[in-house]
Design a protein around this motif. Structure first.
Motif, PDB file in Angstrom:
ATOM      1  N   GLU A  29     -11.373  29.934  25.635  1.00 50.43           N
ATOM      2  CA  GLU A  29     -10.284  29.907  24.661  1.00 50.43           C
ATOM      3  C   GLU A  29     -10.590  28.912  23.541  1.00 50.43           C
ATOM      4  N   LEU A  30     -10.670  29.424  22.330  1.00 50.83           N
ATOM      5  CA  LEU A  30     -10.889  28.559  21.175  1.00 50.83           C
ATOM      6  C   LEU A  30      -9.594  28.496  20.384  1.00 50.83           C
ATOM      7  N   THR A  31      -9.118  27.294  20.137  1.00 49.39           N
ATOM      8  CA  THR A  31      -7.833  27.125  19.465  1.00 49.39           C
ATOM      9  C   THR A  31      -7.982  26.287  18.202  1.00 49.39           C
ATOM     10  N   ASP A  32      -7.700  26.893  17.081  1.00 48.34           N
ATOM     11  CA  ASP A  32      -7.660  26.200  15.780  1.00 48.34           C
ATOM     12  C   ASP A  32      -8.931  25.374  15.519  1.00 48.34           C
ATOM     13  N   ILE A  33     -10.083  26.029  15.663  1.00 49.12           N
ATOM     14  CA  ILE A  33     -11.368  25.318  15.498  1.00 49.12           C
ATOM     15  C   ILE A  33     -11.715  25.144  14.021  1.00 49.12           C
ATOM     16  N   HIS A  34     -11.927  23.890  13.648  1.00 46.80           N
ATOM     17  CA  HIS A  34     -12.381  23.556  12.292  1.00 46.80           C
ATOM     18  C   HIS A  34     -13.723  22.857  12.409  1.00 46.80           C
ATOM     19  N   LYS A  35     -14.644  23.197  11.508  1.00 45.10           N
ATOM     20  CA  LYS A  35     -15.927  22.497  11.498  1.00 45.10           C
ATOM     21  C   LYS A  35     -16.478  22.463  10.071  1.00 45.10           C
ATOM     22  N   SER A  36     -16.900  21.276   9.658  1.00 47.95           N
ATOM     23  CA  SER A  36     -17.498  21.106   8.326  1.00 47.95           C
ATOM     24  C   SER A  36     -18.870  20.486   8.461  1.00 47.95           C
ATOM     25  N   PHE A  37     -19.751  20.867   7.541  1.00 46.25           N
ATOM     26  CA  PHE A  37     -21.069  20.228   7.449  1.00 46.25           C
ATOM     27  C   PHE A  37     -21.245  19.732   6.022  1.00 46.25           C
ATOM     28  N   GLU A  38     -21.354  18.419   5.879  1.00 51.16           N
ATOM     29  CA  GLU A  38     -21.562  17.790   4.570  1.00 51.16           C
ATOM     30  C   GLU A  38     -20.612  18.356   3.512  1.00 51.16           C
ATOM     31  N   GLY A  39     -19.354  18.385   3.851  1.00 52.65           N
ATOM     32  CA  GLY A  39     -18.327  18.821   2.916  1.00 52.65           C
ATOM     33  C   GLY A  39     -18.129  20.324   2.849  1.00 52.65           C
ATOM     34  N   HIS A  79     -16.826  23.472   4.463  1.00 51.97           N
ATOM     35  CA  HIS A  79     -15.892  23.812   5.536  1.00 51.97           C
ATOM     36  C   HIS A  79     -16.254  25.194   6.099  1.00 51.97           C
ATOM     37  N   VAL A  80     -16.985  25.207   7.196  1.00 51.84           N
ATOM     38  CA  VAL A  80     -17.511  26.485   7.728  1.00 51.84           C
ATOM     39  C   VAL A  80     -16.466  27.222   8.559  1.00 51.84           C
ATOM     40  N   LEU A  81     -15.851  26.521   9.508  1.00 48.00           N
ATOM     41  CA  LEU A  81     -14.793  27.135  10.321  1.00 48.00           C
ATOM     42  C   LEU A  81     -13.461  26.514   9.907  1.00 48.00           C
ATOM     43  N   ARG A  82     -12.481  27.394   9.652  1.00 48.73           N
ATOM     44  CA  ARG A  82     -11.230  26.897   9.065  1.00 48.73           C
ATOM     45  C   ARG A  82     -10.011  27.225   9.929  1.00 48.73           C
ATOM     46  N   GLY A  83     -10.183  27.134  11.223  1.00 50.07           N
ATOM     47  CA  GLY A  83      -9.049  27.420  12.110  1.00 50.07           C
ATOM     48  C   GLY A  83      -9.257  28.704  12.881  1.00 50.07           C
ATOM     49  N   VAL A  84     -10.334  28.732  13.663  1.00 53.41           N
ATOM     50  CA  VAL A  84     -10.639  29.936  14.448  1.00 53.41           C
ATOM     51  C   VAL A  84      -9.841  29.920  15.750  1.00 53.41           C
ATOM     52  N   ASN A  85      -9.187  31.042  16.032  1.00 48.08           N
ATOM     53  CA  ASN A  85      -8.493  31.219  17.306  1.00 48.08           C
ATOM     54  C   ASN A  85      -9.083  32.451  17.978  1.00 48.08           C
ATOM     55  N   LEU A  86      -9.533  32.288  19.204  1.00 56.28           N
ATOM     56  CA  LEU A  86     -10.207  33.390  19.880  1.00 56.28           C
ATOM     57  C   LEU A  86     -10.102  33.179  21.383  1.00 56.28           C
ATOM     58  N   GLY A 116     -14.304  31.650   7.465  1.00 56.91           N
ATOM     59  CA  GLY A 116     -13.963  30.600   8.433  1.00 56.91           C
ATOM     60  C   GLY A 116     -12.839  30.924   9.392  1.00 56.91           C
ATOM     61  N   VAL A 117     -12.296  32.137   9.325  1.00 53.03           N
ATOM     62  CA  VAL A 117     -11.233  32.517  10.274  1.00 53.03           C
ATOM     63  C   VAL A 117     -11.482  33.934  10.805  1.00 53.03           C
ATOM     64  N   ILE A 118     -10.868  34.247  11.947  1.00 53.80           N
ATOM     65  CA  ILE A 118     -10.956  35.614  12.487  1.00 53.80           C
ATOM     66  C   ILE A 118      -9.933  36.457  11.720  1.00 53.80           C
ATOM     67  N   ILE A 119     -10.424  37.440  10.979  1.00 53.30           N
ATOM     68  CA  ILE A 119      -9.485  38.204  10.144  1.00 53.30           C
ATOM     69  C   ILE A 119      -9.002  39.486  10.820  1.00 53.30           C
ATOM     70  N   ASP A 120      -9.723  39.928  11.859  1.00 52.67           N
ATOM     71  CA  ASP A 120      -9.283  41.149  12.552  1.00 52.67           C
ATOM     72  C   ASP A 120      -9.975  41.195  13.906  1.00 52.67           C
ATOM     73  N   GLN A 121      -9.339  41.764  14.895  1.00 56.37           N
ATOM     74  CA  GLN A 121     -10.007  41.996  16.174  1.00 56.37           C
ATOM     75  C   GLN A 121      -9.363  43.147  16.905  1.00 56.37           C
ATOM     76  N   GLY A 122     -10.164  43.798  17.738  1.00 58.75           N
ATOM     77  CA  GLY A 122      -9.658  44.948  18.488  1.00 58.75           C
ATOM     78  C   GLY A 122     -10.791  45.631  19.219  1.00 58.75           C
ATOM     79  N   SER A 123     -10.474  46.785  19.844  1.00 61.03           N
ATOM     80  CA  SER A 123     -11.518  47.540  20.548  1.00 61.03           C
ATOM     81  C   SER A 123     -12.458  48.137  19.503  1.00 61.03           C
ATOM     82  N   PRO A 124     -13.652  48.587  19.919  1.00 59.40           N
ATOM     83  CA  PRO A 124     -14.549  49.204  18.935  1.00 59.40           C
ATOM     84  C   PRO A 124     -13.876  50.338  18.157  1.00 59.40           C
ATOM     85  N   ASP A 125     -13.062  51.166  18.839  1.00 62.73           N
ATOM     86  CA  ASP A 125     -12.379  52.269  18.143  1.00 62.73           C
ATOM     87  C   ASP A 125     -11.364  51.741  17.132  1.00 62.73           C
TER      88      ASP A 125
END
Lengths: 252, 246
Positions: free
Chosen positions: A3-13, A15-22, A214-223
């Motif tokens: 479970e990933l909750t609100d993951i933020h990660k920056s490298f040298e300014g 902002h790569v991940l901006r609140g990933v929930n998965l 930087g965020v999950i914009i959509d998810q679902g089954s392959p179909d």
């Protein structure tokens, strides 16, 4: 399970991940798709504790990785296997020593027993008679399969695949896809795969999530993903240069 | 570019991790012996040539200088003191850090950019304990061992020039060597060598371990390892000498 909750990660300014929930359930095969440089590999490295989030939590079976001591984290890692984009084989060791590395470090098995297990794992990934060769003598596809054999050597509960088919010809890439499906069916593992190859994603996933900006914009089954109305996802899965996703360095 | 304060902080943390790793069994003996061979045994040829040339040229210059005021009998003393106190540890450290330190930084740097260090971590293996501790132990032990060789070969090189080429009697040279050379000259030189061994392995491993940016990054790490090792050895040499030989 993962479970990933609100993951933020920056490298040298940057902002790569901006609140990933998965969330990934036990036994599930999740594929994360997204463009090059979108932070997919960064996301994967958070799951096994190679990177720590600036903000947010990564929990495995309810345990927050940031709260674990190095010893506890290593105990947890023994239940994981990871296939790297570059295979990351140890170039000073033979193929069987690579595959048996984890067993040598963490079990009391003899060298003969480890070699036997390594040969058996290599056979699972359809490699025979190469156990004494050095990684530099292998093709890209063979290196990936050795990497996969190393990842499954400790019989993990979770397998992480970082761009498993990148840089391979279509036939070899499909062989790797078949192996990933086989690993899941035979070893009953939970898996998280990072790819931008949609053929790979459709073949191995039972759930697909798209990482963009930087965020999950959509998810679902392959179909569900195939039939999504999200214009960003549609552009990505259909591979159009023109659309809402700006192609870096191209002024369209 | 990395800020100096961050670099210093990281190297202190790395040093601390290495110290912790030293006291956490088991020690990877196979890896440690391999590193001892690489740092120590494989450096012997270049160390021998350096020591011999230094001892010979020292004797040559000292003889010329001392001859002007009739003190050529003291050549053996100056060669022995210079080799054991100064040239033995410093030249050995410079030669070995140029050779083995560059190799360490390049190897670890390549492992970093090809994700082999990440792979070690995913296989529940502490990369500092697995990769750096054996190199650290080898540097700490092998540099004093090589310095003993440098001291002996340098003194023999001086003997050859003074006795065989410049006509000093063998007895005079040997007496000048043994009468004025004290044990503390030798072991203080070896303490310096031990410090240099720790310094260059730590700097080289640090540069390699934190490499970024592909092949160019490996090149930069290798150059940085040699330059910073040389500077650290030369600068610390003065302070160590002032402290140990006061």
């Amino acid at each position: 399970m993962i479970e990933l909750t609100d993951i933020h990660k920056s490298f040298e300014g940057h902002h790569v991940l901006r609140g990933v929930n998965l969330a990934v359930e036990k036994g599930q095969s999740l594929v994360v798709i997204g463009g090059s440089g979108s932070g997919k590999s960064v996301l994967l490295k958070h799951i096994i504790g190679l990177l720590q989030p600036d903000k947010g939590t990564v929990a495995i079976n309810g345990k927050d990785l940031s709260q674990l001591s190095q010893e506890r984290l290593n105990e947890l890692r023994k239940r994981f296997g990871m296939l790297f984009q570059s295979s990351a084989l140890f170039d000073s060791m033979t193929v069987w020593e690579n595959v048996g590395f984890g067993l040598k470090r963490h079990t009391s098995l003899s060298a003969e027993q480890i070699r036997e297990i390594a040969v058996q794992k290599l056979r699972m990934v359809r490699l025979v008679g190469i156990e004494d060769e050095m990684p530099s003598e292998l093709s890209g596809g063979m290196r990936k399969r050795v990497g996969l054999a190393r990842a499954i050597a400790m019989e993990p509960e979770v397998l992480l695949y970082d761009e498993p088919t990148t840089g391979l010809d279509p036939i070899t890439a499909d062989t790797i896809n078949d192996l990933i499906v086989k690993m899941r069916e035979e070893l009953d593992v939970t898996s998280v795969t990072i790819t931008h190859n949609m053929k790979c994603a459709y073949k191995i996933a039972d759930r697909i999530a798209m990482l963009y900006n930087g965020v999950i914009i959509d998810q679902g089954s392959p179909d569900e993903i195939k039939n999504t109305s999200n214009p960003y996802v549609r552009q990505f899965i259909e591979g159009h240069a023109v659309g809402p996703i700006a192609v870096e360095g191209i002024g369209i | 570019m990395e800020r100096p304060a961050i670099g210093l902080g990281r190297i202190i943390l790395l040093f601390w991790s290495v110290i912790k790793g030293l006291f956490q069994p088991p020690l990877d003996m196979r890896n440690t012996i391999r590193q001892m061979l690489e740092i120590g045994v494989n450096s012997i040829p270049v160390v021998l040539i350096t020591a011999l040339a230094t001892g010979m040229v020292l004797a040559l210059h000292m003889y010329t200088g001392f001859d002007r005021f009739g003190a050529e009998g003291l050549v053996g003393t100056v060669v022995a003191l210079s080799m054991t106190r100064e040239f033995g540890p410093v030249l050995t450290a410079l030669v070995v850090s140029g050779r083995a330190g560059a190799s360490m930084a390049a190897e670890l740097g390549t492992m970093r950019v090809t994700e082999q260090i990440d792979a070690l971590e995913t296989l529940a293996t502490d990369p500092v304990k697995y990769l750096i501790v054996p190199r650290f132990i080898s540097g700490m032990i092998m540099l004093p061992a090589l310095t003993v060789i440098t001291d002996i070969v340098g003194i023999l090189g001086g003997y050859f020039v003074a006795v065989s080429l410049l006509g000093t009697s063998s007895r005079t040279y040997m007496r000048a060597t043994w009468d004025y050379l004290q044990m503390e000259d030798i072991y203080n030189g070896l303490i310096k060598a031990c410090f240099f061994g720790i310094a260059f392995t730590l700097i080289s491993c640090y540069k390699g371990f934190y490499t970024r940016g592909g092949a160019a990054g490996v090149g930069k790490a290798t150059t940085g390892a040699v330059v910073y090792s040389f500077m650290t050895i030369l600068i610390s040499d003065y302070f160590l000498s002032a402290w140990l030989f006061k």
